[in-house]
Write a protein that holds these residues in place. Sequence first.
Motif, PDB file in Angstrom:
ATOM      1  N   LEU A   2     -12.876  19.227  10.225  1.00  0.00           N
ATOM      2  CA  LEU A   2     -12.035  18.518   9.360  1.00  0.00           C
ATOM      3  C   LEU A   2     -10.823  17.987   9.938  1.00  0.00           C
ATOM      4  O   LEU A   2     -10.335  18.731  10.609  1.00  0.00           O
ATOM      5  N   CYS A   3     -10.316  16.811   9.243  1.00  0.00           N
ATOM      6  CA  CYS A   3      -8.991  16.350   9.612  1.00  0.00           C
ATOM      7  C   CYS A   3      -8.224  16.266   8.480  1.00  0.00           C
ATOM      8  O   CYS A   3      -8.847  15.481   7.258  1.00  0.00           O
ATOM      9  N   THR A   4      -6.904  16.434   8.185  1.00  0.00           N
ATOM     10  CA  THR A   4      -6.181  16.067   7.074  1.00  0.00           C
ATOM     11  C   THR A   4      -5.568  14.911   7.263  1.00  0.00           C
ATOM     12  O   THR A   4      -4.893  14.661   8.333  1.00  0.00           O
ATOM     13  N   ILE A   5      -5.833  13.746   6.396  1.00  0.00           N
ATOM     14  CA  ILE A   5      -4.978  12.576   6.691  1.00  0.00           C
ATOM     15  C   ILE A   5      -4.021  12.109   5.654  1.00  0.00           C
ATOM     16  O   ILE A   5      -4.146  12.598   4.404  1.00  0.00           O
ATOM     17  N   GLU A   6      -2.828  11.387   6.232  1.00  0.00           N
ATOM     18  CA  GLU A   6      -1.895  11.093   5.396  1.00  0.00           C
ATOM     19  C   GLU A   6      -1.920   9.352   5.221  1.00  0.00           C
ATOM     20  O   GLU A   6      -1.920   8.756   6.224  1.00  0.00           O
ATOM     21  N   ALA A   7      -2.176   8.882   4.008  1.00  0.00           N
ATOM     22  CA  ALA A   7      -2.328   7.484   3.804  1.00  0.00           C
ATOM     23  C   ALA A   7      -1.029   6.975   2.849  1.00  0.00           C
ATOM     24  O   ALA A   7      -0.944   7.457   1.934  1.00  0.00           O
ATOM     25  N   SER A   8      -0.382   5.883   3.314  1.00  0.00           N
ATOM     26  CA  SER A   8       0.879   5.469   2.718  1.00  0.00           C
ATOM     27  C   SER A   8       0.324   4.129   1.833  1.00  0.00           C
ATOM     28  O   SER A   8      -0.444   3.460   2.198  1.00  0.00           O
ATOM     29  N   CYS A   9       0.994   3.845   0.770  1.00  0.00           N
ATOM     30  CA  CYS A   9       0.904   2.742  -0.243  1.00  0.00           C
ATOM     31  C   CYS A   9       2.290   2.645  -0.841  1.00  0.00           C
ATOM     32  O   CYS A   9       3.249   3.236  -0.686  1.00  0.00           O
ATOM     33  N   LEU A  35      -2.279   6.494  13.078  1.00  0.00           N
ATOM     34  CA  LEU A  35      -3.574   5.891  13.213  1.00  0.00           C
ATOM     35  C   LEU A  35      -3.596   4.415  13.189  1.00  0.00           C
ATOM     36  O   LEU A  35      -4.558   3.631  13.324  1.00  0.00           O
ATOM     37  N   THR A  36      -2.402   3.861  12.655  1.00  0.00           N
ATOM     38  CA  THR A  36      -2.278   2.525  12.709  1.00  0.00           C
ATOM     39  C   THR A  36      -0.892   2.149  13.283  1.00  0.00           C
ATOM     40  O   THR A  36       0.136   2.689  12.603  1.00  0.00           O
ATOM     41  N   ASN A  37      -0.986   1.489  14.151  1.00  0.00           N
ATOM     42  CA  ASN A  37       0.433   1.023  14.923  1.00  0.00           C
ATOM     43  C   ASN A  37       0.801  -0.315  14.277  1.00  0.00           C
ATOM     44  O   ASN A  37       2.093  -0.605  14.422  1.00  0.00           O
ATOM     45  N   LYS A  38      -0.088  -1.024  13.879  1.00  0.00           N
ATOM     46  CA  LYS A  38       0.250  -2.298  12.587  1.00  0.00           C
ATOM     47  C   LYS A  38      -0.234  -1.915  11.591  1.00  0.00           C
ATOM     48  O   LYS A  38      -1.594  -1.483  11.398  1.00  0.00           O
ATOM     49  N   ALA A  39       0.544  -2.070  10.583  1.00  0.00           N
ATOM     50  CA  ALA A  39       0.002  -1.812   9.309  1.00  0.00           C
ATOM     51  C   ALA A  39      -1.049  -2.507   8.964  1.00  0.00           C
ATOM     52  O   ALA A  39      -1.573  -3.723   9.326  1.00  0.00           O
ATOM     53  N   LEU A  40      -2.049  -1.880   7.965  1.00  0.00           N
ATOM     54  CA  LEU A  40      -3.399  -2.370   7.728  1.00  0.00           C
ATOM     55  C   LEU A  40      -3.264  -3.681   6.860  1.00  0.00           C
ATOM     56  O   LEU A  40      -4.334  -4.351   6.754  1.00  0.00           O
TER      57      LEU A  40
END
Lengths: 124, 396
Positions: free
Chosen positions: B18-25, B195-200
């Motif tokens: 498993l990996c723990t992911i941080e996702a921003s919004c 995991l994103t160098n340029k924002a999605l």
Amino acid sequence: MKLLTHNMLTSKNMKTVTTGYPLIIQARDVKVMEVEFRAEFISRMIPKIDWECLCRAAEDLGHLNDLPKSVPDNYENDEDFLKKAHHVMLEVEVINGDLICPESSRKFPVTDGIPNMLLNEDEI
Amino acid sequence: MAEPLNLDGFRGLVDDKLCTIEASCNTGFEFLVLEEVKEILGCEGRCHRGRVIFDINTEDVPKTLKLRTVNNLWVLVGHTGKFSYPAESEDQLISLADYAESLPWDKALQVWKDVMKFKGTVIKEDKDTKVDDVPSFRCSCYRTGSNHKFKSSEAQISVGGRIHDIFGWNVKMKDYDLEVVMNCDIDQVYVTIALTNKALFNRTLSHLGFLCLKPTVCACLVRFAKIEPGDVVLDPMCGGGSIPLEGSQMNTGGYFIGGEISAGGAERSRKNQTDISTLHGLSKVPLMDAMQWDALHPCLRDNSVDVIISDLPFGKRSGSKADNRVLYPRTMNAMARLVRPSTGRAVLLTQDKTSMFKTFGKIQKYWKLNRYFGINIGGLHGLIFLFNRTQQNFES
């Protein structure tokens, strides 16, 4: 402009117009493009559109082919019919031409796929 | 960015699978990100301010790039809830670097490599051999709290330097391949790799107008509107078509129409729409159309629209607040004729709270306020309003 959009357009917002539907299409340039077929979408849209107007518009553009004059019973399960409807609703686009109000004969130009529905001050 | 995380129940830091992911919004939209993470990835997240944290199978991490409501993504490398800061600033910096060095990097680095499709060598077999195809990297530090005796820039240098020593990667402050992020709170420290160098949200809009709504914000609005297959979705003031463009790529089954008063805006919408077809191939021809029109004199048939989604003029860069007092109610009453009674709804974004609040009473015959919530939009406090169309048939 797709024929599905045309199906919803009216000129009844004009002062002198009562019904303003359907708008007559006089097309100079028509384009056909492939759009992915989604059966559920077409199935749900059929009851929302005016089928006669769609047929008339398709005919005016020379794309009527063998599209049925009326919606068959049990259309939701008739994939052949849904695909024909899909083609006419989404794949035939008016690029340049005019949309004409059936009551006032006022022309709304379509340029590069965009209909201009703006009214003049004296028409509001 | 550096607010205490609650990682109870998350196993991404202890379980290799498993990996723990941080996702921003954008702040305020967290509940919609949570919903998307569940729907698209099947993962249960937890909301924090401006972020959602979730566990995902290690091999599935690349799928996180499909999320449309998320701005940026990081994979957690390590976390501690109680970091003991030594007394002196020099020592604090060294202990942060020690902490970073002590973390298990392998899994997170492999995940980064897969997501970024990096072809070079991330971990050298022999520490001392010079290898040419290592990634370039930078270290960033986000800090909150007044107990730190160091600046973020100093932490970046200290930790970055240590990482360079361990891995032999080249430091590059811009156009880097890999970003290591140190998050330092009062007691908490956690380390992530971006995991994103340029924002999605740098997708979709190829012809930018001067007032564009970020695709991720558009995705949140569309998700909030709960589109059903066959719904006709209208943006009566679409500008460059951001909302119909994003909505029509989201697989909602809706048909998106954008109306815009300016010729330039309508043209941009159309150009953006055709660009998507060219870029992504036939299956992605967006189910949308754009037209030039005046929202106050709409040319669609009665009861032909199911959902209105719009970014109303804020009255700052476009129009004025005085204009909004008149524009908002007039627009909503004009839309009432178009929108199907009972089932129809409107999702409206604005920053001009006062004009909107004054509008409620003027439109209540046709529109009932369901709820509203606050978001952060480009530093401004925006509000999203959800209205339901009443049963009342339109009377001119």
